[in-house]
Design a protein around this motif. Structure first.
Motif, PDB file in Angstrom:
ATOM      1  N   GLY A  32       0.517  -1.393   0.419  1.00 54.18           N
ATOM      2  CA  GLY A  32      -0.015   0.098  -0.072  1.00 54.18           C
ATOM      3  C   GLY A  32       0.746   1.391  -0.397  1.00 54.18           C
ATOM      4  O   GLY A  32       2.105   1.346   0.230  1.00 54.18           O
ATOM      5  N   PRO A  33       0.288   2.507  -0.259  1.00 53.92           N
ATOM      6  CA  PRO A  33       0.812   3.855   0.124  1.00 53.92           C
ATOM      7  C   PRO A  33       1.903   4.211   1.122  1.00 53.92           C
ATOM      8  O   PRO A  33       1.389   3.448   2.500  1.00 53.92           O
ATOM      9  N   SER A  34       2.950   5.049   0.925  1.00 57.61           N
ATOM     10  CA  SER A  34       4.056   4.592   2.012  1.00 57.61           C
ATOM     11  C   SER A  34       3.732   5.909   2.855  1.00 57.61           C
ATOM     12  O   SER A  34       4.390   6.269   3.936  1.00 57.61           O
ATOM     13  N   GLU A  35       2.786   6.517   2.749  1.00 56.10           N
ATOM     14  CA  GLU A  35       2.539   8.336   3.481  1.00 56.10           C
ATOM     15  C   GLU A  35       1.726   7.516   4.637  1.00 56.10           C
ATOM     16  O   GLU A  35       2.015   5.735   5.454  1.00 56.10           O
ATOM     17  N   GLY A 214      -7.906  -0.247  -7.264  1.00 56.00           N
ATOM     18  CA  GLY A 214      -8.544  -0.060  -7.205  1.00 56.00           C
ATOM     19  C   GLY A 214      -9.182  -1.521  -6.081  1.00 56.00           C
ATOM     20  O   GLY A 214     -10.563  -0.986  -5.740  1.00 56.00           O
ATOM     21  N   THR A 215      -8.515  -2.192  -6.222  1.00 57.30           N
ATOM     22  CA  THR A 215      -9.491  -3.587  -4.780  1.00 57.30           C
ATOM     23  C   THR A 215      -7.713  -3.945  -4.254  1.00 57.30           C
ATOM     24  O   THR A 215      -8.581  -4.458  -3.864  1.00 57.30           O
ATOM     25  N   GLY A 216      -7.128  -3.150  -3.539  1.00 58.93           N
ATOM     26  CA  GLY A 216      -6.197  -3.293  -2.760  1.00 58.93           C
ATOM     27  C   GLY A 216      -5.107  -3.756  -3.075  1.00 58.93           C
ATOM     28  O   GLY A 216      -4.094  -3.466  -1.999  1.00 58.93           O
ATOM     29  N   VAL A 217      -4.560  -3.914  -4.406  1.00 62.70           N
ATOM     30  CA  VAL A 217      -3.579  -4.404  -4.558  1.00 62.70           C
ATOM     31  C   VAL A 217      -2.469  -2.387  -5.103  1.00 62.70           C
ATOM     32  O   VAL A 217      -2.634  -1.829  -6.239  1.00 62.70           O
ATOM     33  N   TRP A 218      -1.113  -2.478  -4.599  1.00 65.16           N
ATOM     34  CA  TRP A 218      -0.315  -1.327  -4.870  1.00 65.16           C
ATOM     35  C   TRP A 218       0.537  -1.562  -5.256  1.00 65.16           C
ATOM     36  O   TRP A 218       1.281  -2.620  -4.988  1.00 65.16           O
ATOM     37  N   ASP A 219       1.202  -0.778  -5.954  1.00 65.61           N
ATOM     38  CA  ASP A 219       3.031  -0.092  -6.343  1.00 65.61           C
ATOM     39  C   ASP A 219       3.099   0.992  -5.685  1.00 65.61           C
ATOM     40  O   ASP A 219       2.332   1.637  -6.641  1.00 65.61           O
ATOM     41  N   ASN A 220       3.818   0.451  -5.096  1.00 67.10           N
ATOM     42  CA  ASN A 220       4.359   2.376  -4.681  1.00 67.10           C
ATOM     43  C   ASN A 220       6.074   2.736  -4.314  1.00 67.10           C
ATOM     44  O   ASN A 220       6.698   3.325  -3.748  1.00 67.10           O
ATOM     45  N   PRO A 541       7.484  -8.259 -12.126  1.00 65.88           N
ATOM     46  CA  PRO A 541       6.993  -7.529 -12.045  1.00 65.88           C
ATOM     47  C   PRO A 541       7.118  -6.117 -10.974  1.00 65.88           C
ATOM     48  O   PRO A 541       8.232  -5.684 -10.717  1.00 65.88           O
ATOM     49  N   THR A 542       6.268  -4.762 -11.193  1.00 62.51           N
ATOM     50  CA  THR A 542       6.616  -3.699 -10.804  1.00 62.51           C
ATOM     51  C   THR A 542       6.767  -3.995  -9.677  1.00 62.51           C
ATOM     52  O   THR A 542       5.923  -4.642  -8.261  1.00 62.51           O
TER      53      THR A 542
END
Length: 995
Positions: A32-35, A214-220, A541-542
């Motif tokens: 997920g996002p790192s903030e 949009g369903t919870g999988v992230w590339d941060n 993969p990313t």
């Protein structure tokens, strides 16, 4: 559950490459996002009471779009629904006031009879901003940022060629500004594999960004986020290119449509239709099919599917439907329509209503335990052998691992009832995914019943309802500790490296866009139901963190194949994000790591202290509670901290049952855990945290609000207190001759399998002595589930099914059916099925030679039960099965136990009693006062008992007691005496042992 990886019951059948892959390097992690405010995949219920629904119109090209919906628990709008308003290019929207509902069911149509109803399943939408695009649900505003801005602009292209995402959002913050609300704004499809968004960032000259599906999988960017300047920037496989040219500009448009699907067929059963066709061909590849149905009163319906089969249910009765199929490629090119196929429905089959648990005291119900896939085959169409079908030796015996099913179990419920059992414990029902997953402990989609177990008219709901109609309960085996090695659909699934060279192409299937694995449907390209093309990638993969991605390890498989890094999932590879999974191997089976690490390579260990994981599992098992199951058997319960059970999962079970069916049903919803203490002592090697009885108690102090911290605090606190400072109970014991009301105020909500008796059942006397010794440390041992052997082990951790002899089996049963606890029998033990055979040897031998062999051959024919333990009629092989000596023994034991309440729910005592296996039991409740004196095999003398008339339920012998003493001669091996004060007399007829 198992004590060490090498003796696992659900162990993956190791391919030659498995051992070498276990040490493979780290893999990509999409986090997920790192903030500061991380975004979980699944959160608690939203507080919003509105939903803004965006619908993508480009594919349908409708002139108008209507939203036809019903808030959860509410009524549907009048057809065609509410007309949606224009939002931005290719999108319409509608905001719905949901009142107190937590979501809505929805379908879409053009107002003229053409519908998108999600293939007949409707769309389940939550609250907030929801997008529906070509059947995919996501959460973002696709129109955000499309307004003409006056500030600095950054155009971002993002590649999903590696991840395979079907939509993309950009979550961003201009330099010096605030982040968008997660998940950000929707990006627009630019060209194949690329998404685009132009952002107005005001006076800022750059921005920070992360991307998600949009369903919870992230590339941060591996938790670093991406820094993106003004102008045009591309982001592909973690590489940022500023001042880039449009990556779609040079792409030559694909204008060649696929060929029309051929050989379309349609067949009807009741009001269900199955449509099938041959795969179409295309220069770039077919991505989906559009099936158009006409006929009936609902007009034209177009359904998108990813396979070459469409199943529709709930159609109109006695109606002719016509189907045509078109193929669509990634560029949107559409083939001509196929030739038409027609099918005419019949009368509607009664739809199974949701069940209601029987809600009675579980101690009254002896349990019959079946591996559903190995019990009885009612429908050969759902039989599946899997990738190990030939290697295992099952193919040679025409014995696919998925053979038994719900239809077969429904057909043979009368057999189980004729034995005298009123509860059936079945193995897990959720969709599994592994190479050898017939047993059900490799859960992949916890929200879906495995189609290999269901048939038309024999769904899981049908099984529950059929059992209830016969007065029988269904206990569902559930797994909270782990998923399959491929993760859990809807939570997280890893992507492995798979090279399709001449060596490995047999294993790594070609990707089939749009095909969804369900274990049953055959993927047309590979011809496999165990297709794995969605699990792997040949491109890094990313966000990859797996070291040496795709490089040879230097090792070879047994066949001489080159082994590659990142070719197989493992906890230490970095493939599994900490937010959802643990990332270590168990080192000490009585240590803290036994609850926080993987116990085997094919069981990806959930981080059960994570809120998204808790919500995923609670939501999944709420579904089955709502179907009316009567209880849960909890697999590998010891590998989750007691404090997590007591805080999260057990209250969630109780509250859901209470809300749905009432407090009495909740009190009798039977939860019993497998706490695998495979040792013969009272406390598992001195570790209270790993002892079965420990899990029957509430917590004794407050711990940290953080579940992970609390788990460690609880483990340390209780282990430091040790075995001598644990709570004790008299709930299972008589006070003299008197029954007393049990104190269950400190009961956790979890009962247990009696592991100590199980481990010592090599001899009934030994099991009896050891069981008594543990009962004061159990909250209420009268609820203990007692069995001799199971699908895991025989007594004393034997790897074989019990083979102690018929007399010994009869003696064990005589004790189990009269001593405290709930007697439980593993399928087939009534005829000593597979005695002495290895219970589980994975794919190294055929299932037919193991303790998990197919039992259906012994059940061929017909049987009708007139009552529990009574056969009304039987013919064929099953009649021979029912005539076996242990069957006759079981039937009478069940008749006696059912007639004497003290043997079901009574407390017990051995005070004033001589004899090896002798005890007295009493239950006093309302107008019932049942008092029984029991001796198994040997003689006994009972002193200090109430005076009165005692009648033996086995022989009918009557003894009058005036001096508080009663003596009983030894009845013999496997036999017993049950003298009941003011009893009903002789129950049943003499058999091979009870006489």
């Amino acid at each position: 559950m198992r004590r060490a990886p090498r003796t696992s019951r659900r162990r993956r059948p190791p391919r030659p490459l498995a051992a070498a892959m276990a040490a493979a390097g780290l893999f990509a992690l999409l986090a997920g996002p790192s903030e500061s405010d991380p975004v979980p995949l699944r959160t608690t219920a939203a507080t919003s009471n509105a939903a803004t629904v965006f619908y993508y119109t480009k594919t349908k090209n409708w002139s108008a779009t209507y939203l036809h919906y019903a808030p959860d628990g509410g009524a549907w709008t009048t057809v065609p629904g509410v007309r949606m308003e224009a939002a931005c290019t290719d999108w319409v929207k509608q905001t719905v006031d949901l009142g107190s509902a937590a979501g809505l069911q929805a379908t879409f149509n053009n107002g003229s009879g053409t519908w998108d109803n999600n293939g007949g399943g409707n769309y389940a939408l939550g609250t907030g901003t929801v997008t529906v695009k070509d059947g995919v649900i996501a959460h973002s505003d696709p129109c955000a940022g499309t307004e003409t801005g006056s500030g600095n602009e950054a155009t971002v292209y993002y590649s999903t060629a590696t991840s395979g995402w079907t939509t993309a959002n950009i979550h961003y913050a201009p330099t010096g500004g605030s982040w968008t609300t997660a998940p950000g704004v929707g990006m627009e499809a630019a060209c194949t594999g690329w998404w685009k968004k132009t952002l107005d960032i005001g006076t800022a000259t750059s921005l920070k960004a992360a991307f998600n599906n949009g369903t919870g999988v992230w590339d941060n960017n591996n938790s670093a986020d991406y820094t993106i300047p003004l102008g045009t920037t591309t982001v592909k496989d973690r590489t940022v290119t500023s001042g880039a040219t449009n990556p779609c500009a040079a792409e030559v448009p694909d204008t060649e449509p696929p060929t029309a699907p051929a050989r379309v067929t349609a067949g009807a059963t009741d009001t269900s239709v199955v449509v099938g066709w041959d795969a179409a061909t295309d220069n770039k590849g077919v991505t989906k099919y559009q099936v158009t149905r006409t006929g009936g009163t609902l007009g034209t319906v177009v359904t998108d599917v990813g396979s070459t089969v469409l199943s529709e249910t709930g159609l109109e009765e006695r109606t002719t439907y016509t189907y045509t199929v078109k193929a669509v490629d990634a560029a949107g090119n559409t083939s001509p329509a196929s030739d038409a196929a027609t099918a005419t429905t019949g009368e509607r089959a009664p739809a199974p209503a949701a069940g209601t648990p029987l809600g009675t005291d579980p101690r009254k119900d002896p349990i019959y335990f079946v591996l559903t896939a190995r019990f009885y085959d009612g429908d050969t169409a759902n039989d599946r052998g899997g990738s190990q079908h030939i290697k295992s030796g099952n193919a040679a015996g025409a014995d696919p691992m998925f053979r038994g099913d719900f239809k077969g179990l429904v057909e043979k419920l009368d057999y189980v009832k004729a034995l005298g059992f009123s509860a059936v414990w079945i193995t897990p029902v959720v969709l599994n995914r592994s190479d050898y997953d017939y047993h059900g402990y490799h859960g992949y989609d916890f929200y879906k019943v495995d189609p290999r177990l269901e048939s038309a008219g024999a769904s899981y709901q049908d099984l529950i309802n059929a059992a209830h109609a016969k007065g029988m309960k269904i206990y569902q085996d559930v797994v909270y500790n782990h998923s399959s090695r491929w993760g859990a659909k809807g939570l997280f699934t890893p992507t492995v490296y798979g090279v399709r060279d001449s060596q490995w192409s047999w294993y790594y299937d070609e990707k089939a866009e749009g095909f969804e694995y369900d274990g049953l449907t055959v993927e047309p390209k590979s011809g496999k139901s165990y297709y794995n093309g969605d699990l792997w990638s040949t491109a890094e993969p990313t966000g990859n963190t797996c070291l040496n991605w795709g490089k040879p390890t230097g090792g070879k498989s047994a066949e001489g194949y080159t082994l590659y890094n990142c070719q197989w999932p493992s906890p230490t590879s970095g493939m599994f994000p900490k937010a959802y999974y643990h990332r270590c191997w168990i080192g000490n089976w009585e240590g803290e790591d036994s609850r926080s690490c993987w116990l085997h390579e094919d069981l990806a260990d959930f981080d059960t202290e994570s809120t998204p994981v808790q919500n995923y599992l609670i939501g999944a098992y709420d579904k089955y509670i709502d179907m009316g199951v009567d209880g849960f058997r909890i697999d590998t319960a010891v590998h989750i901290p007691r404090v997590t059970w007591n805080r999260r999962f057990l209250p969630a079970i109780h509250d859901r049952v209470a809300r749905k069916f009432g407090t009495e049903a909740a009190a009798n919803f039977f939860v019993f855990g497998e706490v695998g203490a495979f040792v013969n002592d009272k406390w598992n090697r001195g570790s209270v945290n790993h002892s079965a009885q420990f899990f029957t108690w509430k917590e004794r102090k407050e711990y940290s609000a953080d579940d992970e911290t609390a788990a460690i605090e609880q483990f340390t606190y209780e282990n430091n207190l040790g075995t001598g400072n644990q709570p004790t109970s008299t709930n299972a014991f008589l006070s003299g001759n008197s029954y007393h009301t049990p104190d269950r105020s400190q009961f956790s909500g979890m009962n247990i399998i009696d592991m100590r008796m199980h481990m010592n059942f090599g001899d009934a006397q030994n099991a009896f002595s050891n069981g008594k010794d543990s009962d004061d440390s159990v909250n209420d041992a009268t609820y203990n589930v007692v069995y001799v052997d199971s699908h895991d082990y025989g007594p004393n951790k034997s790897s074989t099914r019990y083979g102690g002899g018929t007399d010994a089996w009869a003696e064990n049963m005589a004790l189990m059916w009269t001593f405290r606890g709930i007697p439980t029998l593993y399928y087939g033990s009534e005829i000593e099925f597979q005695k002495g055979k290895q219970i589980d040897c994975g794919p190294s031998c055929p299932l037919a030679s193991t303790g998990r062999a197919y039992f259906g051959d012994h059940l061929a024919g017909t049987v009708t039960a007139s009552d529990f333990g009574t056969v009304a009629s039987a013919s064929g092989t099953v009649a021979t099965t029912l005539a076996q000596p242990l069957v006759k023994h079981l039937q009478r034991l069940n008749q006696i136990r059912r007639a004497v309440p003290a043997l079901q729910t009574g407390q017990y005592s051995t005070d004033g009693i001589s004899g090896g296996m002798a005890f007295k039991r009493r239950c006093t409740s309302g107008g019932t006062d049942s008092f029984a004196l029991v001796t198994v095999t040997g003689g006994a003398s009972f002193t200090g008992i109430p005076n009165g008339t005692y009648t033996d339920a086995v022989t009918g012998d009557v003894k009058s007691v005036s001096n508080g003493t009663l003596s009983v001669a030894a009845p013999g091996k496997g036999n017993l005496r049950v003298y009941v004060l003011n009893g009903p007399g002789k129950i049943g007829t003499d058999g091979p042992y009870l006489k």
